[in-house]
Structures are given as C-alpha cells and as structure tokens.
Design an enzyme around this catalytic site. Structure first.
Site, PDB file in Angstrom:
ATOM      1  CG  ASP A 122     109.025  43.693 -55.821  1.00 17.09           C
ATOM      2  OD1 ASP A 122     110.075  43.900 -55.190  1.00 17.09           O
ATOM      3  OD2 ASP A 122     108.637  44.436 -56.753  1.00 17.09           O
ATOM      4  CB  ILE A 123     104.643  46.803 -56.672  1.00 18.56           C
ATOM      5  CG1 ILE A 123     103.305  47.324 -57.165  1.00 18.56           C
ATOM      6  CG2 ILE A 123     105.794  47.639 -57.178  1.00 18.56           C
ATOM      7  CD1 ILE A 123     102.916  48.677 -56.591  1.00 18.56           C
ATOM      8  CG  ASN A 143     119.477  44.828 -54.562  1.00 16.96           C
ATOM      9  OD1 ASN A 143     120.330  44.034 -54.938  1.00 16.96           O
ATOM     10  ND2 ASN A 143     118.284  44.907 -55.119  1.00 16.96           N
ATOM     11  N   GLY A 155     122.649  48.798 -55.649  1.00 18.74           N
ATOM     12  CA  GLY A 155     121.389  48.773 -56.382  1.00 18.74           C
ATOM     13  C   GLY A 155     120.157  48.926 -55.505  1.00 18.74           C
ATOM     14  CD  GLN A 156     118.953  49.769 -49.473  1.00 23.07           C
ATOM     15  OE1 GLN A 156     120.157  49.779 -49.187  1.00 23.07           O
ATOM     16  NE2 GLN A 156     118.001  49.795 -48.564  1.00 23.07           N
ATOM     17  CG  HIS A 193     114.021  45.648 -49.369  1.00 19.97           C
ATOM     18  ND1 HIS A 193     114.434  46.954 -49.210  1.00 19.97           N
ATOM     19  CD2 HIS A 193     114.291  45.329 -50.657  1.00 19.97           C
ATOM     20  CE1 HIS A 193     114.932  47.391 -50.358  1.00 19.97           C
ATOM     21  NE2 HIS A 193     114.878  46.427 -51.250  1.00 19.97           N
ATOM     22  CG  HIS A 218     114.676  41.714 -53.465  1.00 14.18           C
ATOM     23  ND1 HIS A 218     113.773  42.283 -54.337  1.00 14.18           N
ATOM     24  CD2 HIS A 218     115.469  42.729 -53.038  1.00 14.18           C
ATOM     25  CE1 HIS A 218     114.020  43.583 -54.442  1.00 14.18           C
ATOM     26  NE2 HIS A 218     115.046  43.884 -53.672  1.00 14.18           N
TER      27      HIS A 218
END
Ligand code: 5GP
Ligand code: ZN
Length: 115
Positions: A33-34, A89, A95-96, A102, A104
């Site tokens: 994740d960035i 999410n 909260g997506q 994906h 997490h």
C-alpha cells in the site's frame, strides 16, 4: 480478461502505474500500500476487474478463498510473526475508496499509524 481503463488498480496490474510487488500469479497480484497503516501493509487484488466484494458471486468463491488463504503465507514471507489484520472495505459506507476488489493485510509491531 475484464479490465477498467479508468481503474487505478487495473493500471497497476497492467504495469502502467508502478507498484512494489510482493506476490504475483495468473489470477492475483499483491503490492504494498502506498499509504501504509502498519509496518507491513499489502493489498491482494484479483487481476480481473471486480468492483467490490458486493460484486462477487458463487462463481468467485474459489478466487476469494485463494485471496484469503494467501494472507498468512504472505505475512510469514514478509516477516510478520505476531499476528495481522485482514480488512475488505466494501462500498461507500464500508469506506472503500478504490473500486477494484482488494484485501488489505496489515501486520508488524505496534503502534501502527492507524487501525
Ligand atoms: P480502500 O479505502 O479502497 O479500502 O483502500 C484503498 C487503498 O489503496 C488505500 O489504502 C490507499 O493507500 C491505496 N492506494 C491508492 N492508490 C494507490 C496506488 O496508486 N498505489 C498503491 N500502492 N496503493 C494505493
Ligand atoms: Zn480495476
């Protein structure tokens, strides 16, 4: 394969946007994740564009199982020894923010930035 030309994760799958990859096979890509919440924070994505968990069906059961089963193996490979958190999410109220399915997976020593 189904892709969405406006989707940031489809662009990462295609290599048009760079990412730090942690795992890849024919169906799945995993990258860091960035904006990580934890010392180790990766995203498991299907290479095929699926908008969210709410857009999956019976035909996706094997794919979803593979995504979840990958989490502990990845954490072990990335040196996470004391547990991890798995979050999917889903939809606006879930909260997506990126509309490509994906998972997490977050781990590493606490305290974490978030979560
Ligand atoms: P969501 O809120 O949709 O569950 O999570 C989307 C995640 O994607 C966020 O944690 C965000 O930091 C990450 N993300 C968004 N854009 C990029 C990107 O271009 N590269 C990487 N590696 N992660 C991204
Ligand atoms: Zn996509």
């Amino acid at each position: 394969m189904s892709t969405d030309s406006n989707c940031i994760f489809c662009k990462i799958v295609a290599g048009a946007i760079p990412s730090k990859k942690a795992y890849e096979d024919a169906e799945l890509l995993v990258f860091h994740d960035i904006n990580p919440w934890a010392p180790v924070h990766v995203l498991i994505v299907p290479k095929r564009h699926i908008a969210s968990l709410a857009d999956t069906g019976v035909a996706d059961e094997a794919l979803l199982g593979r995504m979840l089963a990958l989490a502990p193996r990845l954490m072990q490979q990335l040196g996470v020894a004391n547990g991890f958190r798995v979050v999917v999410n889903t939809g606006r109220d879930g909260g997506q923010e990126v509309d490509h399915l994906h998972v997490h997976v977050m781990g590493g020593p606490r305290p974490w930035t978030r979560g």
